[in-house]
Design a protein around this motif. Structure first.
Motif, PDB file in Angstrom:
ATOM      1  N   ARG A 141       0.807  -1.223   0.000  1.00  0.00           N
ATOM      2  CA  ARG A 141       0.000   0.000   0.000  1.00  0.00           C
ATOM      3  C   ARG A 141       0.840   1.272   0.000  1.00  0.00           C
ATOM      4  NH1 ARG A 141      -5.404   0.352   3.189  1.00  0.00           N
ATOM      5  NH2 ARG A 141      -5.656   1.828   1.473  1.00  0.00           N
ATOM      6  N   ALA A 145       2.222   0.774  -4.404  1.00  0.00           N
ATOM      7  CA  ALA A 145       1.116   1.514  -5.040  1.00  0.00           C
ATOM      8  C   ALA A 145       1.489   2.966  -5.351  1.00  0.00           C
ATOM      9  CB  ALA A 145      -0.141   1.425  -4.164  1.00  0.00           C
ATOM     10  N   PRO A 146       2.084   3.714  -4.418  1.00  0.00           N
ATOM     11  CA  PRO A 146       2.478   5.084  -4.785  1.00  0.00           C
ATOM     12  C   PRO A 146       3.464   5.124  -5.955  1.00  0.00           C
ATOM     13  CG  PRO A 146       2.453   4.856  -2.403  1.00  0.00           C
ATOM     14  CD  PRO A 146       2.267   3.478  -2.973  1.00  0.00           C
ATOM     15  N   SER A 149       1.519   4.481  -9.064  1.00  0.00           N
ATOM     16  CA  SER A 149       0.678   5.636  -9.389  1.00  0.00           C
ATOM     17  C   SER A 149       1.522   6.729 -10.063  1.00  0.00           C
ATOM     18  CB  SER A 149       0.019   6.159  -8.106  1.00  0.00           C
ATOM     19  OG  SER A 149      -1.025   7.025  -8.421  1.00  0.00           O
ATOM     20  N   THR A 156      -2.861  11.627  -8.135  1.00  0.00           N
ATOM     21  CA  THR A 156      -3.238  11.150  -6.802  1.00  0.00           C
ATOM     22  C   THR A 156      -2.246  11.738  -5.803  1.00  0.00           C
ATOM     23  OG1 THR A 156      -1.835   9.194  -7.083  1.00  0.00           O
ATOM     24  CG2 THR A 156      -4.142   8.958  -7.705  1.00  0.00           C
ATOM     25  N   PRO A 157      -2.652  11.905  -4.556  1.00  0.00           N
ATOM     26  CA  PRO A 157      -1.729  12.507  -3.582  1.00  0.00           C
ATOM     27  C   PRO A 157      -0.423  11.733  -3.424  1.00  0.00           C
ATOM     28  CG  PRO A 157      -3.730  11.694  -2.496  1.00  0.00           C
ATOM     29  CD  PRO A 157      -3.975  11.641  -3.963  1.00  0.00           C
ATOM     30  N   CYS A 158      -0.498  10.406  -3.527  1.00  0.00           N
ATOM     31  CA  CYS A 158       0.729   9.605  -3.371  1.00  0.00           C
ATOM     32  C   CYS A 158       1.705   9.855  -4.512  1.00  0.00           C
ATOM     33  CB  CYS A 158       0.394   8.120  -3.301  1.00  0.00           C
ATOM     34  SG  CYS A 158      -0.392   7.508  -4.814  1.00  0.00           S
ATOM     35  N   CYS A 165       0.763   6.106   1.025  1.00  0.00           N
ATOM     36  CA  CYS A 165      -0.631   6.071   0.582  1.00  0.00           C
ATOM     37  C   CYS A 165      -1.459   7.025   1.441  1.00  0.00           C
ATOM     38  CB  CYS A 165      -1.177   4.658   0.730  1.00  0.00           C
ATOM     39  SG  CYS A 165      -2.949   4.547   0.431  1.00  0.00           S
ATOM     40  N   PHE A 166      -2.373   7.749   0.802  1.00  0.00           N
ATOM     41  CA  PHE A 166      -3.271   8.658   1.520  1.00  0.00           C
ATOM     42  C   PHE A 166      -4.702   8.120   1.524  1.00  0.00           C
ATOM     43  CE2 PHE A 166       0.430  11.031   0.387  1.00  0.00           C
ATOM     44  CZ  PHE A 166       0.619  11.952   1.404  1.00  0.00           C
ATOM     45  N   ASP A 167      -4.869   6.866   1.098  1.00  0.00           N
ATOM     46  CA  ASP A 167      -6.186   6.236   1.002  1.00  0.00           C
ATOM     47  C   ASP A 167      -7.170   7.199   0.327  1.00  0.00           C
ATOM     48  OD1 ASP A 167      -7.994   4.209   1.225  1.00  0.00           O
ATOM     49  OD2 ASP A 167      -8.538   4.630   3.296  1.00  0.00           O
ATOM     50  N   CYS A 168      -6.768   7.659  -0.836  1.00  0.00           N
ATOM     51  CA  CYS A 168      -7.454   8.781  -1.486  1.00  0.00           C
ATOM     52  C   CYS A 168      -8.819   8.400  -2.067  1.00  0.00           C
ATOM     53  CB  CYS A 168      -6.566   9.334  -2.604  1.00  0.00           C
ATOM     54  SG  CYS A 168      -6.406   8.207  -4.018  1.00  0.00           S
ATOM     55  N   ARG A 173      -7.567   7.044  -8.567  1.00  0.00           N
ATOM     56  CA  ARG A 173      -7.042   6.040  -7.627  1.00  0.00           C
ATOM     57  C   ARG A 173      -6.789   4.708  -8.340  1.00  0.00           C
ATOM     58  NH1 ARG A 173      -8.611   4.513  -1.506  1.00  0.00           N
ATOM     59  NH2 ARG A 173      -8.201   2.284  -1.587  1.00  0.00           N
ATOM     60  N   ILE A 174      -5.594   4.149  -8.163  1.00  0.00           N
ATOM     61  CA  ILE A 174      -5.278   2.865  -8.802  1.00  0.00           C
ATOM     62  C   ILE A 174      -5.563   1.675  -7.880  1.00  0.00           C
ATOM     63  CG2 ILE A 174      -3.519   3.856 -10.338  1.00  0.00           C
ATOM     64  CD1 ILE A 174      -1.402   2.486  -8.484  1.00  0.00           C
ATOM     65  N   CYS A 175      -5.744   1.956  -6.597  1.00  0.00           N
ATOM     66  CA  CYS A 175      -5.927   0.865  -5.632  1.00  0.00           C
ATOM     67  C   CYS A 175      -7.414   0.611  -5.436  1.00  0.00           C
ATOM     68  CB  CYS A 175      -5.298   1.244  -4.293  1.00  0.00           C
ATOM     69  SG  CYS A 175      -3.632   1.885  -4.470  1.00  0.00           S
TER      70      CYS A 175
HETATM   71  S1  SF4 Z   1      -5.171   4.699  -2.465  1.00  0.00           S
HETATM   72 FE1  SF4 Z   1      -4.742   6.617  -3.574  1.00  0.00          FE
HETATM   73  S2  SF4 Z   1      -3.150   7.582  -2.355  1.00  0.00           S
HETATM   74 FE2  SF4 Z   1      -3.184   5.447  -1.753  1.00  0.00          FE
HETATM   75  S3  SF4 Z   1      -1.617   4.496  -3.033  1.00  0.00           S
HETATM   76 FE3  SF4 Z   1      -3.613   4.196  -4.024  1.00  0.00          FE
HETATM   77  S4  SF4 Z   1      -3.768   5.866  -5.464  1.00  0.00           S
HETATM   78 FE4  SF4 Z   1      -2.166   6.399  -3.987  1.00  0.00          FE
END
Ligand code: SF4
Length: 201
Positions: A141, A145-146, A149, A156-158, A165-168, A173-175
């Motif tokens: 995570r 993931a950042p 991204s 995305t913030p990351c 991760c900022f759980d955006c 968002r890719i996650c």
């Molecule tokens: S949830 Fe958002 S902030 Fe977190 S890693 Fe995925 S894309 Fe980036």
């Protein structure tokens, strides 16, 4: 890196495991193992770094949405990769306790890793190995993931801040889904290929 411990854990869990000193040796092994098959690839920097699309493509039918033939629709190509004999991808993290973690946006990679193919290979560089399950989730995570991204140029913030991760709630968002593979899924011959090099994110 010493793979003996994790190799034994994965084997105890029913995975096949092979270990290599570098990506060239791993690639040579895979080219021996996979011949005359249809092969689908997940989005994977590791696969790209190993040059597998090109090398396997000389003696197999290869399908990868990172290389879409002209005139073919991406959705169609993604669907085709889900029906091949063999599927190859990496992991976002592997816990020393044996859990394989993957985060996905479209879900093509995680679904193909657990269903629909006779044989699945996880290609995993040493940098993906975490001490335990919690650390593996954190790695997937907050590191993988950042970086992915950012690689994809997502807003995305990351990707912008690049630290965690900022759980955006970003539309980019890719996650969007995450799998934890504890054991090979029923009917899928699953092999973990460990490489003693840093590969992918
Ligand atoms: S949830 Fe958002 S902030 Fe977190 S890693 Fe995925 S894309 Fe980036």
């Amino acid at each position: 890196m010493e793979f003996e411990g994790i190799k034994n854990t994965l084997k105890k869990h029913g995975f096949k495991v092979s270990c290599f000193r570098n990506k060239e040796e791993a690639s040579a092994y895979l080219n021996k193992q996979i011949d005359g098959k249809s092969v689908g690839f997940g989005g994977s920097v590791t696969t790209k770094q190993m040059g597998l699309y090109d090398s396997l493509g000389t003696h197999n039918e290869v399908v990868w949405h990172w290389v879409i033939p002209e005139g073919i629709d991406k959705k169609e190509w993604l669907a085709k990769a889900m029906t091949t004999d063999v599927y190859i991808a990496s992991a976002n993290a592997l816990a020393s306790t044996g859990e394989i973690i993957n985060i996905d946006g479209a879900g093509n990679r995680v679904s193909s890793l657990v269903f629909g193919h006779d044989k699945v290979y996880y290609l995993i560089g040493r940098n993906k190995i975490a001490d335990n399950y919690d650390e593996a989730i954190l790695r997937a995570r907050n590191t993988a993931a950042p970086m992915n991204s950012k690689r994809l140029g997502r807003k995305t913030p990351c990707a912008i801040k690049g630290d965690r991760c900022f759980d955006c709630n970003s539309p980019e968002r890719i996650c969007r889904t995450m799998t934890v593979t504890w054991r090979p899924t029923k009917g899928v011959d699953t092999e973990v290929v460990l490489v003693d090099e840093d590969l992918g994110f």
